[in-house]
Design an enzyme around this catalytic site. Structure first.
Site, PDB file in Angstrom:
ATOM      1  N   LYS A 145       0.837  -1.204   0.000  1.00  0.00           N
ATOM      2  CA  LYS A 145       0.000   0.000   0.000  1.00  0.00           C
ATOM      3  C   LYS A 145       0.879   1.264   0.000  1.00  0.00           C
ATOM      4  O   LYS A 145       2.099   1.172   0.179  1.00  0.00           O
ATOM      5  CB  LYS A 145      -0.919  -0.033   1.234  1.00  0.00           C
TER       6      LYS A 145
ATOM      7  N   TYR B  45     -12.047  -2.870  -3.540  1.00  0.00           N
ATOM      8  CA  TYR B  45     -12.570  -2.996  -2.174  1.00  0.00           C
ATOM      9  C   TYR B  45     -14.098  -3.057  -2.146  1.00  0.00           C
ATOM     10  O   TYR B  45     -14.711  -2.692  -1.133  1.00  0.00           O
ATOM     11  CB  TYR B  45     -12.062  -1.840  -1.317  1.00  0.00           C
TER      12      TYR B  45
ATOM     13  N   ASN C 210      -1.821  -0.214   7.459  1.00  0.00           N
ATOM     14  CA  ASN C 210      -1.295  -1.548   7.771  1.00  0.00           C
ATOM     15  C   ASN C 210      -0.490  -2.171   6.633  1.00  0.00           C
ATOM     16  O   ASN C 210      -0.298  -3.386   6.584  1.00  0.00           O
ATOM     17  CB  ASN C 210      -2.420  -2.462   8.260  1.00  0.00           C
TER      18      ASN C 210
ATOM     19  N   HIS D 119      -1.958  -5.444   1.445  1.00  0.00           N
ATOM     20  CA  HIS D 119      -3.202  -6.159   1.152  1.00  0.00           C
ATOM     21  C   HIS D 119      -2.838  -7.552   0.663  1.00  0.00           C
ATOM     22  O   HIS D 119      -1.866  -7.715  -0.066  1.00  0.00           O
ATOM     23  CB  HIS D 119      -3.991  -5.442   0.055  1.00  0.00           C
TER      24      HIS D 119
ATOM     25  N   GLU E 298      -9.455 -10.360  -7.834  1.00  0.00           N
ATOM     26  CA  GLU E 298      -8.552  -9.221  -7.629  1.00  0.00           C
ATOM     27  C   GLU E 298      -7.372  -9.250  -8.602  1.00  0.00           C
ATOM     28  O   GLU E 298      -6.938  -8.204  -9.085  1.00  0.00           O
ATOM     29  CB  GLU E 298      -8.039  -9.226  -6.185  1.00  0.00           C
TER      30      GLU E 298
HETATM   31  N1  UDP Z   1      -9.832  -1.186   7.508  1.00  0.00           N
HETATM   32  C1  UDP Z   1      -9.951  -0.061   8.316  1.00  0.00           C
HETATM   33  N2  UDP Z   1     -10.764  -0.126   9.431  1.00  0.00           N
HETATM   34  C2  UDP Z   1     -11.455  -1.247   9.764  1.00  0.00           C
HETATM   35  C3  UDP Z   1     -11.341  -2.386   8.941  1.00  0.00           C
HETATM   36  C4  UDP Z   1     -10.514  -2.322   7.812  1.00  0.00           C
HETATM   37  O1  UDP Z   1      -9.326   0.954   8.038  1.00  0.00           O
HETATM   38  O2  UDP Z   1     -12.151  -1.239  10.782  1.00  0.00           O
HETATM   39  C5  UDP Z   1      -8.978  -1.132   6.328  1.00  0.00           C
HETATM   40  C6  UDP Z   1      -7.636  -1.802   6.560  1.00  0.00           C
HETATM   41  O3  UDP Z   1      -6.636  -1.031   5.915  1.00  0.00           O
HETATM   42  C7  UDP Z   1      -7.792  -3.140   5.898  1.00  0.00           C
HETATM   43  C8  UDP Z   1      -8.727  -2.816   4.740  1.00  0.00           C
HETATM   44  O4  UDP Z   1      -9.594  -1.818   5.261  1.00  0.00           O
HETATM   45  O5  UDP Z   1      -6.540  -3.665   5.468  1.00  0.00           O
HETATM   46  C9  UDP Z   1      -9.543  -3.977   4.238  1.00  0.00           C
HETATM   47  O6  UDP Z   1     -10.206  -4.583   5.329  1.00  0.00           O
HETATM   48  P1  UDP Z   1     -10.236  -6.161   5.486  1.00  0.00           P
HETATM   49  O7  UDP Z   1     -11.207  -6.491   6.556  1.00  0.00           O
HETATM   50  O8  UDP Z   1     -10.461  -6.776   4.144  1.00  0.00           O
HETATM   51  O9  UDP Z   1      -8.768  -6.494   6.048  1.00  0.00           O
HETATM   52  P2  UDP Z   1      -7.510  -7.233   5.361  1.00  0.00           P
HETATM   53  O10 UDP Z   1      -8.066  -8.264   4.414  1.00  0.00           O
HETATM   54  O11 UDP Z   1      -6.715  -6.161   4.664  1.00  0.00           O
HETATM   55  O12 UDP Z   1      -6.751  -7.819   6.512  1.00  0.00           O
HETATM   56 MG    MG Z   2      -9.474  -8.090   2.934  1.00  0.00          MG
END
Ligand code: UDP
Ligand code: MG
Length: 155
Positions: free
Chosen positions: A15, A55, A118, A121, A132
């Site tokens: 990211k 997303y 974080n 992805h 994706e």
């Molecule tokens: N995210 C956020 N707040 C939340 C949940 C998710 O900012 O409460 C962001 C975070 O950067 C995350 C992305 O949205 O990586 C996608 O969420 P997902 O639940 O798919 O998490 P991932 O698959 O990235 O672990």
């Molecule tokens: Mg995810």
């Protein structure tokens, strides 16, 4: 001959925070050291529509607009990582979504502080990986890593 998992491809995104902090090499190193190979890779900056597509599952959630704004805010590196069980394996390397809950030694635990920054992805299953990867890569972008995968699997 050891037991084997299916060869999978998964989409990894370094990211904008990973790119701006100079952590792309660190992230790719960890993926390669696990034995997954890079089958396709590119540096790009996402437009809003492409980010909302990527997303789509999160549309309507409270963090959606911030997430789209952030992922479009600067260059990212998209990687198609390939190997046995690569989808779940890369999720392990990433760690839990919230860096505070991520296992020590994972990328998010080692380098990130907050859920909104974080670093990485990774596709969360076979269906999302297939969907994706198509958003980021054409068939022509992929280079066969069959020989490298076979060598890894013999060792
Ligand atoms: N995210 C956020 N707040 C939340 C949940 C998710 O900012 O409460 C962001 C975070 O950067 C995350 C992305 O949205 O990586 C996608 O969420 P997902 O639940 O798919 O998490 P991932 O698959 O990235 O672990
Ligand atoms: Mg995810």
């Amino acid at each position: 001959m050891r037991a084997s998992m299916p060869i999978e491809r998964t989409l990894i995104l370094c990211k904008p925070d990973a790119v701006s902090r100079g952590l792309v090499g660190e992230i790719i190193t960890r993926i390669e050291r696990r034995g997954y190979v890079i089958a396709a890779m590119k540096l790009l900056q996402l437009a809003g529509d492409a980010a909302r597509d990527h997303y789509a599952e999160h549309r309507g959630k409270p963090f959606f607009d911030d997430l789209v704004n952030f992922i479009t805010s600067g260059p990212i590196v998209a990687v198609a990582a390939e190997g046995e069980g690569a989808i779940e394996g890369c999720r392990q390397l990433m760690g839990a979504t919230n860096p505070l809950a991520a296992a020590p030694g994972s990328i998010r635990a080692d380098f990130a502080q907050t859920i909104g920054r974080n670093l990485i992805h990774g596709s969360d299953g076979a269906t999302s990986a297939e969907r994706e990867l198509k958003l980021f890569f054409d068939d022509r972008d992929f280079v066969s890593r069959r020989h490298d995968l076979e060598r890894w699997m013999r060792e």
